[in-house]
Structure formats: C-alpha cells, structure tokens
Write a protein that holds these residues in place. Structure first.
Motif, PDB file in Angstrom:
ATOM      1  N   TRP A 112       0.843  -1.207   0.000  1.00 13.83           N
ATOM      2  CA  TRP A 112       0.000   0.000   0.000  1.00 13.83           C
ATOM      3  C   TRP A 112       0.874   1.251   0.000  1.00 13.83           C
ATOM      4  O   TRP A 112       0.632   2.195  -0.753  1.00 13.83           O
TER       5      TRP A 112
ATOM      6  N   ARG B 105      -3.203   0.861  -5.411  1.00 13.02           N
ATOM      7  CA  ARG B 105      -3.693   1.286  -4.100  1.00 13.02           C
ATOM      8  C   ARG B 105      -5.071   0.693  -3.821  1.00 13.02           C
ATOM      9  O   ARG B 105      -5.324   0.217  -2.708  1.00 13.02           O
TER      10      ARG B 105
ATOM     11  N   THR C 277      -4.499  -3.074  -2.963  1.00 12.74           N
ATOM     12  CA  THR C 277      -3.925  -3.336  -1.647  1.00 12.74           C
ATOM     13  C   THR C 277      -4.898  -2.985  -0.524  1.00 12.74           C
ATOM     14  O   THR C 277      -4.960  -3.692   0.488  1.00 12.74           O
ATOM     15  N   GLU C 278      -5.673  -1.925  -0.699  1.00 11.56           N
ATOM     16  CA  GLU C 278      -6.641  -1.555   0.337  1.00 11.56           C
ATOM     17  C   GLU C 278      -7.729  -2.615   0.474  1.00 11.56           C
ATOM     18  O   GLU C 278      -8.147  -2.950   1.588  1.00 11.56           O
TER      19      GLU C 278
END
Length: 292
Positions: free
Chosen positions: A56, A68, A71-72
């Motif tokens: 992230w 992003r 990964t979130e």
C-alpha cells in the motif's frame, strides 16, 4: 522431470515451519499443542497483514491508484481469510481481469469459510461497469471428512497441522455479518447457499447460469471433483477457474489432474506462489480441436 508438486510446492519457510509444528505436534499434549498453534497462527496472521502494508505504501508513493485500490481491498479482507496475500492477489486480479474483458456470467465461490475471498470478489464486482451476481456455496459447518483419495503416505497435504472434520469453519451468520454489515455490500447481488456441494450445486446450477469466474476452495478430492463435474460446463469460454488447494491438498490436485485428463483439456495451470493455481477455460475453437 519436475513434478507438479515441485512446481507448485510451498516455500522453504513454509516447509520449515511445517517441520517444526509437526515435531511439536508429536511431542506435546494435544491441548498444549492446540493452544500453542492457535497463538502462533494468530500472531503470524497479524504480522503478515502488517507486512502487506508495504505494498500500500509503495502504491501511495508511486501514485499508482489501481495498485492502491487492490492493496486496500486485500488488507481489508485479510483477517477473514486463510488464503494469504498471494492467493488474495490472484483472486483480486483474476476477478478484475474477467470483468474488464467483459466475460459474461456469474461469479461463483465453492468453499467460503469465513468469507475473505468472497468479500474480495464482491468488492471488485461492486466497482465493475456491469455488476454480476456472486454465488457463495459452503456447508457452513466446516470441512467434511477426507476420503481415501485425499491421502498420500498418510498425509492429506502440506498443511502445518491436520484438518479434521469441521476445520475452516465459517458460519452463515459470520459471513453475512462481514459482507452486509461490515462492508455494506448489496444483498440483492449475493446469494449464500448452505449445504454440501453434491446437493446444492445440482439444485442451483440452472439458477446460477453461465459462470465467468469459478473459485474452488474445497480442499478434499470429493469436494473439488463435485465442483468441477457439476459446474465446469457452466463456465463460459475464456472464463477462469481458480483451484485454491492445488498442491496444498493432495486430493484437490488429484481431482483436478483427473478432470483435465478425462476431459482432454488443453490448459495452462498458473501457480499463485503458495499452493493454488488458476487456468482459463479454452475458447470454443480450441476446445473443439482438442476433442476432434
């Protein structure tokens, strides 16, 4: 010649941890070992989730908005999954790719456990231009007993400890809480079906219809075989099949290899780096040529 098990096998670190835990399992009282394993496993999951945060941070620093988002989403579902970040990345990426390519059909998971992978698929589907229905099949009673087809030299796979009946349990209530209360996902596009695969898949196959992505996390030979026998024909050409336990469970690998051989399928199994794999169903022309 390199065997499939060598190609898709676990890392040195995993094999070392398995050896240590096997030694402790043999020499400690079962209750003491159980407490030790639960504490060690909980700590390992927390540390791996924290370590995953580096992806992230990298995405933020480089300004990669797509990375992003990925990964979130994965970080969000990791506490509810036994798959590990590599397996979750494959689930995220294959789901995204399937939707971006416009492959028509439902998203289906067989083997939900606590709902981590299902939640990830739903999060990807939620941002898709053309939302799909997500079908989730599970006994919601944990794993059934393994059969003779699951054992090789007395073991059922490369698990750190045995998986008795009831392992990998997630209840309907727990999964519903995650999907609908915690993540706020739409109830009208998610179907939770409770029962054993050989019963529920046949009963719901027509309602499911064409399948764009089929994720199978059944561990045992009979479970994986039932999923492939009953649902593979519903997977559309160029759709994707994920086998979560391809080498981590011997019975799962046996079921997949037999199915591919019996159907004379020309497919490439792509490893996820931790024991699972996925493949794309051949297009109509290739499938016809293979059976000619």
């Amino acid at each position: 010649m390199t065997t499939a098990a060598e190609q898709y096998g676990g890392s040195f670190t995993h094999r070392f941890k398995r050896s240590v835990m096997s030694f402790l399992h043999r020499h400690l009282p079962s209750r003491a070992y159980g407490h030790l394993y639960d504490a060690a496993f909980a700590g390992l999951r927390r540390s791996r989730r924290l370590a995953y945060g580096r992806f992230w941070l990298r995405a933020v620093v480089t300004g990669d908005s797509a990375a992003r988002r990925r990964t979130e989403a994965i970080f969000k579902v990791m506490p509810y999954s036994l798959v590990g970040w590599r397996g979750l990345q494959v689930t995220y990426d294959t789901t995204s790719d399937t939707l971006e390519r416009g492959i028509q059909g439902s998203l289906v998971e067989c083997g939900v456990a606590q709902g981590g992978s299902a939640a990830l698929m739903a999060l990807v589907e939620q941002i898709a231009a053309h939302p799909r229905v997500l079908w989730l099949f599970d006994s919601f009673e944990g794993l059934p007993d393994p059969t003779a087809d699951d054992f090789v030299d007395g073991a059922t796979g490369t698990h750190i400890r045995p998986l008795p009946r009831g392992s990998c349990l997630g209840t309907v209530e727990q999964v519903s809480e995650l999907l609908f209360a915690e993540l706020g996902l739409p109830r009208d596009r998610i179907r939770l079906v409770k029962g054993w695969f050989q019963d529920t898949l046949v009963a719901n196959r027509e309602s499911v219809g064409p399948i764009a992505l089929l994720r199978i996390d059944g561990d045992w030979y009979e479970s994986v075989k039932s999923c492939l026998d009953i649902l593979y024909d519903s997977v559309v050409p160029n759709g994707v099949v994920i086998i979560d336990d391809y080498t981590s469970c011997y019975g799962a690998q046996k079921a997949v290899d037999e199915f591919i051989a019996n159907r004379r399928l020309v497919v490439t199994l792509i490893p996820d780096g931790r024991g699972g794999c996925h493949f794309t169903k051949p297009g109509a022309e290739l499938a016809h040529a293979a059976h000619a």
